[in-house]
Design a protein around this motif. Structure first.
Motif, PDB file in Angstrom:
ATOM      1  N   THR A 182       0.835  -1.193   0.000  1.00 54.43           N
ATOM      2  CA  THR A 182       0.000   0.000   0.000  1.00 54.43           C
ATOM      3  C   THR A 182       0.871   1.245   0.000  1.00 54.43           C
ATOM      4  O   THR A 182       0.512   2.268  -0.579  1.00 54.43           O
ATOM      5  N   VAL A 231      -0.324  -1.306  -4.409  1.00 54.24           N
ATOM      6  CA  VAL A 231      -1.766  -1.274  -4.189  1.00 54.24           C
ATOM      7  C   VAL A 231      -2.336  -0.013  -4.825  1.00 54.24           C
ATOM      8  O   VAL A 231      -1.973   1.108  -4.459  1.00 54.24           O
ATOM      9  N   ASN A 237      -7.453   0.097  -4.156  1.00 53.16           N
ATOM     10  CA  ASN A 237      -7.759  -0.903  -3.121  1.00 53.16           C
ATOM     11  C   ASN A 237      -7.445  -2.340  -3.526  1.00 53.16           C
ATOM     12  O   ASN A 237      -7.937  -3.278  -2.887  1.00 53.16           O
ATOM     13  N   ARG A 238      -6.663  -2.519  -4.583  1.00 58.53           N
ATOM     14  CA  ARG A 238      -6.263  -3.871  -4.975  1.00 58.53           C
ATOM     15  C   ARG A 238      -4.763  -3.900  -5.190  1.00 58.53           C
ATOM     16  O   ARG A 238      -4.171  -2.940  -5.672  1.00 58.53           O
ATOM     17  N   GLU A 239      -4.152  -5.036  -4.848  1.00 59.80           N
ATOM     18  CA  GLU A 239      -2.714  -5.176  -5.074  1.00 59.80           C
ATOM     19  C   GLU A 239      -2.465  -5.638  -6.502  1.00 59.80           C
ATOM     20  O   GLU A 239      -3.113  -6.566  -7.001  1.00 59.80           O
TER      21      GLU A 239
END
Length: 309
Positions: A90, A145, A148-150
């Motif tokens: 993140t 990230v 909200n997604r890696e």
């Protein structure tokens, strides 16, 4: 105004770390976009978030995320719970490995970003990582990230910065077998292959994106300009595809056509359009890429804002 970063954090190679910012390398804001209108009033359509059962509008603060496990059964997940799943990626792009560019299947490529140092510090560390990637002629693979997604990200040296390309995961890529299995096994003769190669050699060139024009976008500009001056729009006849009966004869004719095209003198005054500047230039006066023959000199009379063919 400087572009806004999509992501800010750190780039790390082992113990070497520097603050970086990630910017989108592409944009579709130049393309023509349409609004949905009410045919009867000409007013824009507005979308509301409503309860599927009651039909009542729901304010944003009362909307939560939910995962459907069965029909009409959901597991609610709060923003706080999602933040608890926060990964190191993140805030940090950790370089995990280095690979050859040729090892990356094109199907895995999503979109490119520009990566540069963030602020006045960390330029030395950034330069070390960038020049190592450049000198080794490798692609650095890390994780980041976004939304909200890696994502997997592939980093390559570009000028004074880095190009970061998001990659898909294996479960996102479909196998080719279900699409290719029914293709017939055809034996291509040497004569056919030689003729086809000859056509390729005659058309061989160097990839230059400046040569390419978005014909559909240009046609949209022309359509809007014609409707703006009140011109009646009539459908054009679509080109008809022809079934090739004699493939060898078609190849021979193609070779002849390619030869004629190569021998034809080119107009030195005609320059290729620049794809990067084309759209804004075409839409500035909205007179299109070339002056309209009918109604271009006269300013259209004031009238209703909405026109129809």
């Amino acid at each position: 105004m400087a572009p806004r970063a999509n992501w800010k954090g750190f780039l790390r190679l082992s113990l070497v770390t520097c603050p970086v910012a990630l910017y989108p390398a592409t944009s579709e804001s130049e393309k023509i976009s349409f609004n949905q209108l009410n045919r009867q009033t000409g007013h824009r359509i507005k979308y509301l978030k409503v309860d599927a059962d009651t039909g009542d509008e729901v304010p944003n603060e009362d909307i939560v995320k939910g995962y459907q496990i069965e029909k009409d059964q959901f597991i609610e997940v709060t923003k706080e719970e999602l933040e608890e799943v926060a990964l190191e990626s993140t805030r940090t792009i950790e370089i995990d490995e280095f690979v050859d560019r040729s090892d990356i299947d094109p199907r895995y490529l999503i979109r490119p970003y520009y990566l540069r140092p963030d602020g006045k510090v960390g330029h030395d560390a950034f330069a070390v990582i960038r020049e190592t990637i450049r000198e080794m002629e490798k692609v650095a693979i890390g994780r980041v990230v976004l939304t909200n997604r890696e994502h997997i990200i592939a980093l390559e040296a570009r000028d004074k910065g880095l190009i970061g390309t998001l990659l898909r995961y294996p479960y996102e890529v479909r196998g080719e077998q279900e699409y290719f299995d029914e293709i017939q096994d055809v034996k291509v003769t040497k004569d056919m292959l030689d003729l086809a190669k000859h056509i390729v050699n005659q058309k061989a060139g160097r990839f230059d994106p400046e040569k390419f024009e978005d014909h559909y976008e240009s046609a949209l500009v022309e359509l809007i300009n014609q409707k703006r001056v009140g011109k009646v729009i009539r459908p054009k006849e679509r080109p008809k595809g022809e079934n090739v009966v004699d493939l060898m004869d078609a190849l021979r004719k193609s070779v002849g056509g390619a030869t004629a095209d190569a021998a034809a003198p080119k107009n030195p005054a005609k320059k290729p359009k620049k794809a990067s500047a084309g759209q804004k230039e075409m839409l500035m006066p909205i007179a299109g890429k070339k002056p309209a023959k009918e109604g271009a000199a006269k300013k259209p009379a004031a009238g209703p804002r909405r026109k129809s063919a």
